[in-house]
Design an enzyme around this catalytic site. Structure first.
Site, mmCIF file in Angstrom:
data_model
loop_
_atom_site.group_PDB
_atom_site.id
_atom_site.type_symbol
_atom_site.label_atom_id
_atom_site.label_comp_id
_atom_site.label_asym_id
_atom_site.label_seq_id
_atom_site.Cartn_x
_atom_site.Cartn_y
_atom_site.Cartn_z
ATOM 1 N N PRO A 2 28.562 59.472 1.054
ATOM 2 C CA PRO A 2 28.687 59.795 -0.541
ATOM 3 C C PRO A 2 29.966 58.666 -0.963
ATOM 4 O O PRO A 2 30.796 58.545 -0.217
ATOM 5 C CB PRO A 2 29.502 61.086 -0.230
ATOM 6 C CG PRO A 2 29.220 61.710 0.948
ATOM 7 C CD PRO A 2 29.085 60.531 1.838
ATOM 8 N N GLU A 3 29.445 58.161 -2.195
ATOM 9 C CA GLU A 3 30.345 57.488 -2.868
ATOM 10 C C GLU A 3 30.934 57.952 -4.176
ATOM 11 O O GLU A 3 30.618 59.117 -4.288
ATOM 12 C CB GLU A 3 29.653 56.242 -3.136
ATOM 13 C CG GLU A 3 29.288 55.062 -2.237
ATOM 14 C CD GLU A 3 28.955 53.815 -2.423
ATOM 15 O OE1 GLU A 3 29.252 53.345 -3.528
ATOM 16 O OE2 GLU A 3 28.245 53.061 -1.615
ATOM 17 N N HIS A 94 27.673 73.045 12.462
ATOM 18 C CA HIS A 94 28.523 71.858 11.811
ATOM 19 C C HIS A 94 29.173 72.435 10.689
ATOM 20 O O HIS A 94 29.801 71.684 9.784
ATOM 21 C CB HIS A 94 27.982 70.482 11.408
ATOM 22 C CG HIS A 94 26.962 69.933 12.686
ATOM 23 N ND1 HIS A 94 27.700 69.777 13.627
ATOM 24 C CD2 HIS A 94 25.679 69.498 13.045
ATOM 25 C CE1 HIS A 94 26.732 69.128 14.815
ATOM 26 N NE2 HIS A 94 25.438 69.083 14.110
ATOM 27 N N ARG A 113 28.806 64.709 11.407
ATOM 28 C CA ARG A 113 29.305 63.593 11.963
ATOM 29 C C ARG A 113 30.714 63.633 12.014
ATOM 30 O O ARG A 113 31.796 62.723 12.892
ATOM 31 C CB ARG A 113 28.990 62.252 11.496
ATOM 32 C CG ARG A 113 27.445 62.083 11.582
ATOM 33 C CD ARG A 113 26.959 60.843 10.918
ATOM 34 N NE ARG A 113 27.517 59.673 11.469
ATOM 35 C CZ ARG A 113 27.000 58.393 11.126
ATOM 36 N NH1 ARG A 113 26.530 58.350 9.919
ATOM 37 N NH2 ARG A 113 27.684 57.228 11.754
ATOM 38 N N ARG A 156 43.132 36.845 -4.288
ATOM 39 C CA ARG A 156 41.984 37.311 -3.357
ATOM 40 C C ARG A 156 41.354 36.008 -3.092
ATOM 41 O O ARG A 156 40.365 35.701 -3.879
ATOM 42 C CB ARG A 156 41.424 38.310 -3.881
ATOM 43 C CG ARG A 156 42.167 39.681 -4.212
ATOM 44 C CD ARG A 156 42.206 40.479 -3.069
ATOM 45 N NE ARG A 156 42.862 41.647 -3.260
ATOM 46 C CZ ARG A 156 42.732 43.041 -2.582
ATOM 47 N NH1 ARG A 156 41.923 42.988 -1.663
ATOM 48 N NH2 ARG A 156 43.742 43.699 -2.926
#
Ligand SMILES: [Zn+2]
Length: 281
Positions: A2-3, A94, A113, A156
């Site tokens: 998920p973002e 889970h 996970r 950067r």
């Protein structure tokens, strides 16, 4: 994984369902996730009222009375499900935490996970907490402006795509949306971050905000593991211009696939990057 848009979607749904409800009880089913669930969490949560739910980076912040925040991170594969309690929903494999609410809803945190995280943090200590103290600004906030980004990229030397994914620079621009925003802004992902012109940085700032807003509107993107809290799929993945489209035409682009070979795929910082070789120079 998920973002930001996916987490934002979950937060919106949690707010709609849980705001103002009391946690009558909770069940910590396992403490063994990436960072162990705090002991006695169930005791600490009992009878706490959920004031509201917010997001910081990809963390879900459930603000409770008593100035505590229940922090949840979905990790790689975590999901929040919300069910009516009277359906006697059996716990699934889970499931790590269940909140039983006074309004008859049960909130499940499931994470196959186990890269997710559950923490209980004092509200006043949240900004100095180790999970949050290093984080850059929210990309949809005013603080994330072209002048901010120009300053942050100045030192950067590496590629701009990798810089954008650094959570210390800006939070919540993960792999999918970094590729999409660079496409939108017409910037090659391997461009040295510090060599971007201010015009390009202005375009990039706007593109990041636009791509994230559009993904939030679509309920996020459904890849392998993400589902909305009712099990529905987000549908932004159907709008990807370049992400996961190697060799295909870029959506909304004028390039000729016969000449360009379609969307190109490269690896940067161990992650796949997708770009249009004509639009992104
Ligand atoms: Zn193209």
């Amino acid at each position: 994984m998920p973002e930001l848009p996916e987490v934002e979607t979950v937060v919106t749904e949690l707010n709609a369902v849980t705001k103002g409800a009391k946690i009558t009880s909770s069940e910590t089913l396992t403490q063994k996730i990436r960072i162990p669930v705090p002991p006695e969490l169930d005791l600490s949560l009992k009878n706490k009222v959920i004031l509201h739910v917010t997001r910081r980076a990809k963390y879900i912040l459930i603000h409770l009375d008593g100035d505590k925040i229940l922090v949840i991170h979905l990790g790689m594969s975590g999901r929040i499900h919300i069910h009516e309690a009277d359906k006697k929903t059996a716990t699934q494999k889970h499931d790590h935490l269940i909140l039983h609410l006074s309004n008859g809803k049960d909130v499940f945190f499931n994470d196959p996970r186990r890269f997710g995280l559950i923490e209980l943090i004092d509200e006043e200590k949240i900004n100095s907490h180790r999970l949050f103290s290093h984080l850059g600004p929210e990309p949809l906030s005013r603080n994330f402006s072209p002048s901010f980004l120009a300053g942050a990229l100045k030192s950067r030397k590496g590629p701009v795509k990798v810089a954008l994914m650094d959570q210390c620079l800006v939070v919540g621009v993960g792999n999918i949306y970094a590729s999409e925003a660079l496409f939108e802004a017409g910037i090659h992902p391997e461009t040295s971050a510090q060599k971007l012109t201010i015009q390009k940085i202005e375009k990039l700032t706007a593109a990041i905000k636009a791509v994230l807003k559009s993904a939030i509107k679509a309920g996020g993107s459904t890849l392998k593991d993400y589902r909305k809290t009712n099990g529905d799929l987000g549908y932004f993945q159907h709008k990807f211009a370049v992400y996961d489209r190697a060799g295909k035409a870029c959506r909304g682009c004028v390039c000729d696939i016969a000449k360009t070979g379609g969307v190109q795929k490269i690896t940067q910082g161990g992650r796949s990057t997708f770009y249009c070789p004509r639009k992104q120079l």
